[in-house]
Scaffold this motif. Structure first.
Motif, PDB file in Angstrom:
ATOM      1  N   SER A   8      67.586 -12.434  37.302  1.00 28.63           N
ATOM      2  CA  SER A   8      66.801 -12.044  38.482  1.00 28.63           C
ATOM      3  C   SER A   8      67.365 -12.652  39.756  1.00 28.63           C
ATOM      4  O   SER A   8      67.429 -11.990  40.804  1.00 28.63           O
ATOM      5  N   PRO A  45      61.130  -9.440  41.847  1.00 28.08           N
ATOM      6  CA  PRO A  45      59.983 -10.195  41.298  1.00 28.08           C
ATOM      7  C   PRO A  45      59.572  -9.774  39.898  1.00 28.08           C
ATOM      8  O   PRO A  45      58.981 -10.577  39.162  1.00 28.08           O
ATOM      9  N   ILE A  46      59.889  -8.534  39.494  1.00 27.61           N
ATOM     10  CA  ILE A  46      59.546  -8.106  38.136  1.00 27.61           C
ATOM     11  C   ILE A  46      60.269  -8.983  37.115  1.00 27.61           C
ATOM     12  O   ILE A  46      59.683  -9.433  36.125  1.00 27.61           O
ATOM     13  N   ILE A  81      58.700 -12.349  36.957  1.00 28.09           N
ATOM     14  CA  ILE A  81      57.439 -12.327  36.205  1.00 28.09           C
ATOM     15  C   ILE A  81      57.716 -12.349  34.703  1.00 28.09           C
ATOM     16  O   ILE A  81      57.063 -13.074  33.941  1.00 28.09           O
ATOM     17  N   VAL A  82      58.702 -11.546  34.278  1.00 29.07           N
ATOM     18  CA  VAL A  82      59.060 -11.536  32.858  1.00 29.07           C
ATOM     19  C   VAL A  82      59.534 -12.921  32.422  1.00 29.07           C
ATOM     20  O   VAL A  82      59.173 -13.412  31.352  1.00 29.07           O
ATOM     21  N   SER A  83      60.331 -13.554  33.265  1.00 30.69           N
ATOM     22  CA  SER A  83      60.809 -14.899  32.953  1.00 30.69           C
ATOM     23  C   SER A  83      59.641 -15.860  32.805  1.00 30.69           C
ATOM     24  O   SER A  83      59.592 -16.658  31.868  1.00 30.69           O
ATOM     25  N   GLY A  84      58.681 -15.766  33.721  1.00 34.50           N
ATOM     26  CA  GLY A  84      57.512 -16.650  33.655  1.00 34.50           C
ATOM     27  C   GLY A  84      56.699 -16.434  32.395  1.00 34.50           C
ATOM     28  O   GLY A  84      56.210 -17.395  31.785  1.00 34.50           O
ATOM     29  N   THR A  85      56.571 -15.173  31.972  1.00 34.93           N
ATOM     30  CA  THR A  85      55.810 -14.898  30.740  1.00 34.93           C
ATOM     31  C   THR A  85      56.511 -15.472  29.514  1.00 34.93           C
ATOM     32  O   THR A  85      55.846 -15.914  28.576  1.00 34.93           O
ATOM     33  N   TYR A 127      55.820 -19.157  29.503  1.00 42.78           N
ATOM     34  CA  TYR A 127      54.419 -19.367  29.126  1.00 42.78           C
ATOM     35  C   TYR A 127      54.233 -19.180  27.628  1.00 42.78           C
ATOM     36  O   TYR A 127      53.527 -19.953  26.968  1.00 42.78           O
TER      37      TYR A 127
END
Length: 245
Positions: free
Chosen positions: A25, A56-57, A60-64, A67
């Motif tokens: 990203s 940002p997509i 977001i995938v990286s953050g999920t 998590y």
């Protein structure tokens, strides 16, 4: 039987995926900015700003993924040797290697088998073995420790090829090929070599590799036969002599 799935292995894969998505990203965002900023206001510039807008997509995938790695469920199983916990996705259906002491833990009906403590009659050290152990060698002096069956009380028979004449020469144990049971082999080598899982996996990349140098013949023979029963190709070589299988 396949090695039980550890919680740490699943979390590691999620972390790796999260890192890949994060780096990807950021690279895409940089390219989008460069195209948009220096594209001269034409189609290239427009495409650059569009790419930057969807970056940002990926974040977001990286953050999920990060998590998910943090919240992988785990079932704790207590090692009967060192009493530390190893976490799995589900109760283990087969034997596993303890993350802390790297010993092979025998499992039956989803629970670790009881460990018995035996005092070596040669050096006096206290040794621990699973109820399933058929042949036991003292980790301090390499002498064989007789074991009795918990059911009959009779002495357990030696594994084939263990009762050999003494050979004073030191031996090298060489792994030639891992065979089909790679995961159980890795687990057993973790215990024998007292190495973390990633180092053992790295050893299997470039074979043949010498596992142990200068060990007594009886210990070399015991480990040789055990690894061969797991499907591995192993040489035991008297130091200064040609390899023998």
């Amino acid at each position: 039987m396949a090695e039980p799935i550890r919680r740490s292995d699943v979390a590691e894969k999620d972390i790796e995926a999260g890192i890949y998505w994060l780096i990807g990203s950021l690279v895409v965002a940089l390219l989008g900015f460069l195209f948009g900023r220096y594209g001269g206001g034409g189609p290239v510039s427009t495409v650059g700003w569009i790419i930057l807008a969807v970056t940002p997509i990926g974040l977001i995938v990286s953050g999920t993924k990060f998590y998910a790695a943090k919240n992988v469920p785990g079932v704790p199983v207590l090692c009967p040797y060192c009493h530390s916990k190893t976490y799995f996705l589900a109760p283990p259906a087969g034997d596993f290697t303890c993350d802390n002491c790297h010993r092979r833990v025998a499992v039956e009906d989803g629970k670790p088998l009881r460990v018995i403590e035996v005092k070596c009659g040669f050096c006096g050290s206290l040794q621990r073995f699973s109820e399933r152990t058929e042949v036991a060698l003292c980790e301090e002096c390499d002498h064989e420790i007789p074991l009795a069956s918990s059911e009959t009380g009779h002495m357990k028979h030696l594994a084939k090829g263990i009762a050999l004449e003494e050979d004073p020469r030191p031996y090298d144990l060489i792994l030639v090929a891992p065979g089909p049971q790679v995961e159980p082999l890795i687990g057993r080598l973790q215990q024998v070599l007292a190495l973390p899982r990633n180092q053992v996996k790295d050893m299997l990349v470039s074979l043949p590799v010498t596992l142990l140098h200068g060990i007594p013949m009886r210990k070399a023979k015991m480990l040789h036969d055990e690894l061969v029963r797991m499907g591995a190709a192993v040489d035991m070589k008297p130091q200064g002599d040609a390899p023998r299988r």
